[in-house]
Design an enzyme around this catalytic site. Sequence first.
Site, short mmCIF file in Angstrom:
data_model
loop_
_atom_site.label_atom_id
_atom_site.label_comp_id
_atom_site.label_asym_id
_atom_site.label_seq_id
_atom_site.Cartn_x
_atom_site.Cartn_y
_atom_site.Cartn_z
NE ARG A 1 -2.29 -2.13 3.07
CZ ARG A 1 -2.76 -2.52 4.25
NH1 ARG A 1 -3.88 -2.02 4.72
NH2 ARG A 1 -2.11 -3.41 4.98
CB SER B 1 39.97 42.44 5.22
OG SER B 1 39.42 42.71 6.48
CD GLU C 1 -8.60 -7.28 9.60
OE1 GLU C 1 -7.81 -6.48 9.09
OE2 GLU C 1 -8.77 -7.34 10.84
CE LYS D 1 37.67 20.16 3.92
NZ LYS D 1 38.54 19.63 2.88
#
Length: 454
Positions: free
Chosen positions: A16, A406, A157, A352
């Site tokens: 189902r 920077s 059922e 990372k």
Amino acid sequence: MSKVATIVLAAGKSTRIKSSRSKLLHEIAGQKVITTLTKTLKKLQPDQVVYVVNHQKDKIITEVSHTFSDFDWVDQGEPKGTAHAVKKGLEKLIKFRGDILILAGDVPFLSLSILEKLVTRHHLNNSIFSLLSFEPENPHGYGRIIRKNNKAVGIIEEKELKEEEKKIKECNGGIYLIQAQWLKTAIDKIENKNKKQEFYLTDLIYEVPSDSEITIIKTPPEELLGLNTRTHFAQGEKIRKQQLTKKFMEAGVGFLNPDEVYLEAEIEIGKDTIIEKDVALKGKTVIGENCRISQGSIISDSIIEDGALIKPYSVIEDSVVGNNTQIGPFSHLRPKTVVGDNAKIGNFVETKKTRLGKGVKASHLSYLGDAVIGENSNIGAGTITCNYDGTNKFVTTLGKEVFVGSDSQLIAPVTVGDNAYIGSGTTIMKDVPPNALAINPKQQKNIAGWNQDD
Ligand code: UD1
Ligand code: MG
């Protein structure tokens, strides 16, 4: 108290939900359905456990073995119905004396307390056949309990229901506790003379002697959701989330909007932490106490230590964030990032496989990959570790209290000593000794009158 063995019915074809995978291997709140059920069952500590499997049996057995080290399984062969499955399961319980708890693999949200109640009441009433019933909002698809003078006399059922019986609200939960000796003979009497030509376990009710009380425990419907269709799976996500947020709120965690978060089954959250809306906490994430996880943040398989503030829309994967550290808004900590205590990772910073010591600040627009950054260093806006030459990855190592101006690039492999100072806009191509100033002098030229407005 007599012994309890369990048979878990896990062999069905899952037609189902229209999936190539068994429904028991689909996930709800990030956990496989069979695992959610198995974890609850383990807490009950049954004397013996048998899984009846067939469809995708190897995967199901492997999944169960992550929770139970000692269990039996039996291959049902072609699944011919729930009674056929139980009969197969009994092959592993030939010598067992006591009661048999039958669980449907697709009914995973049962609480331990309802199972304990089933066992206690079954013994108290001296029953041979007991079950859990519920009244779902939509009973369609479930077997209905037929009562006469309030006594249960049948289970029908869905496919076999007459029109007027469809109005019956009380449904069979598919969970039973049955005296083993009686079950072993009664199961042979079940036939498959029904529309599905299946051996229905529910037909056992007709074999119960009239002088034996059938114990039926009415159960909160959310505990007995049976996962047959995709709609049931969507309802399952909602139920599981409610169970999880309730558990955490009872333990002192605050949710600004508990309906609009996504939580997976194995996460942990400490008290006095606030979770804002649209937050997703996944995998084996552990959040400490007194943290705030702001709107839109997604955290998976990570450790967030006490007092951390995760500002809006940050994504943190397989990483560690130290005590009182601030992340975000819009930061992305990719796997194997470790940020020390009292640090600050700000807007549009991606990391990372990088270790940032305590007190490090990387407040704006940087990529820090394969790097080790010593404590109290300051990473200026626009800093990039150039860790990849197209073939290999290399490490950038910064000492303590380094100042990176920077818009600098660090071409790895490279090491910068403690207290070194990198001027703005510098491309670091070779190591910088401690306390040194590194610059790539570029001369500025001003050309007068360049812009001639007449
Ligand atoms: C079953 C009950 C129904 C109850 C409902 C509760 C029967 C006949 N019906 O219906 O009264 O309201 O559960 O959720 O029992 N399985 C096997 N082998 C088989 C058939 C099924 O192992 O041959 C397993 C399935 O994998 C599943 C469980 O048994 O985990 C229940 O089967 P399912 O087909 O979902 O039964 P329902 O139609 O939901
Ligand atoms: Mg079912």
